[in-house]
Scaffold this motif. Structure first.
Motif: not given
Length: 329
Positions: A23, A46-48, A283, A321-323
């Motif tokens: 990612l 995606t942010q992690v 993801v 946590t994935y946004y």
């Protein structure tokens, strides 16, 4: 400034870096003696935000700095992952922050057991034991950047509204398999000139508060979907909600329970997001870590995934946590 740790779970550490590396190229790593945090904030995608309990990776750890014993590093994930892969069969592994030619580096030192016939394949054999056994020590050095507290002070997890639906996802590897199949078919059936790659691989993911999850994709040439039923919707703990049970009664997820059905056939009660299929496939690679996954749907706004990893003591103390932002229709 000092950081030194003995790695007790090389396999988990290796799978984690593999998942994160898909990612983003660089990770912000925050080290304390209580936890280690990995954060990926790409320009797109995606942010992690991963918070890991120390004993999920390390056996012992020392973190010392003038900034309240917190160390912030920028770490190239591909190099860290490559070094960790070489330690998968090590008898012991340690990692520490040091300097080489005045450049900060993470030094990963591994000790390998080798027979007398294979020790020449390694760089630095030492300690000859009875029976022809030897040990080999190998050190990998990964150049990193030390970040000041001021450099990371502005970084915060994305703000999202209260989710409309909470649901426990099925096997991520199963989801990945179906998602990848949908994405490949969409790419194959759509002419390159008609749309961008991103728009051609857009998946719609939807769920309701009756244990149903739906994955679908549409293109000019096809329309496909898969539906899961019998999943569970986790209950919110009033003790962790401001206002307790009274507040829970007014949440969007509580209202959504009154809509839809457990067979997934009703058109009501669904919360959905549109996401890039290629990014979603990356993801889903976190499924190699195991653990339970809760998906929180903010209708047409965002999908937040919470991946809970069990530690040695059996508690869910580590969470990734994935946004994932939703595309507009």
């Amino acid at each position: 400034m000092r950081f030194k740790a003995s790695i007790q779970n090389v396999s988990t550490f290796t799978r984690l870096t593999a998942s994160l590396n898909s990612l983003g190229r660089l990770a912000w790593v925050k080290l304390t003696e209580e936890q280690v945090c990995f954060t990926i904030i790409p320009d797109q995608g995606t942010q992690v935000w991963a918070v890991l309990a120390i004993d999920s990776i390390f056996e012992t750890i020392t973190v010392q700095s003038a900034a309240d014993n917190v160390i912030n590093l920028e770490v190239p994930l591909a190099l860290l992952h490559r070094a960790l892969k070489s330690a998968l069969h090590a008898t012991s592994a340690q990692i520490r922050l040091t300097k080489k030619d005045n450049v900060p580096v993470l030094a990963l030192t591994i000790v390998m057991a080798a027979s007398a016939n294979t020790h020449r394949a390694f760089d630095a054999p030492f300690d000859d034991f009875g029976g022809g056994s030897r040990e080999t020590m190998v050190t990998h050095e990964i150049a990193v950047r030390v970040l000041s507290p001021e450099a990371v002070a502005h970084l915060h997890e994305p703000a999202t509204r209260e989710p409309d639906v909470y649901i426990n996802l099925p096997s991520l590897m199963q989801l990945k398999s179906i998602s990848d199949r949908f994405t490949k078919l969409a790419l194959a059936d759509t002419k390159p000139s008609t749309a961008s790659t991103a728009s051609r691989t857009r998946l719609e993911v939807a769920a309701n508060m009756h244990g149903c999850l739906k994955l679908s994709i549409k293109s000019d040439a096809m329309s496909m979907s898969s539906t899961w039923t019998g999943l569970t919707n986790p209950e919110l703990d009033p003790g962790h909600i401001s206002g307790g049970a009274e507040s829970i009664a007014g949440l969007p997820s509580t209202r959504m329970k009154q809509l839809g059905s457990a067979d997934g056939r009703s058109d009501e009660g669904w919360s959905s997001v549109r996401i890039d299929g290629l990014d979603w496939g990356k993801v889903m690679s976190v499924g190699r870590l195991g653990g339970r996954v809760i998906a929180c749907f903010c209708h047409e706004h965002a999908l937040i995934l919470y991946v809970y990893l069990s530690n040695n003591n059996g508690d869910d103390e580590s969470v990734l946590t994935y946004y994932i932002s939703s595309y507009s229709a």
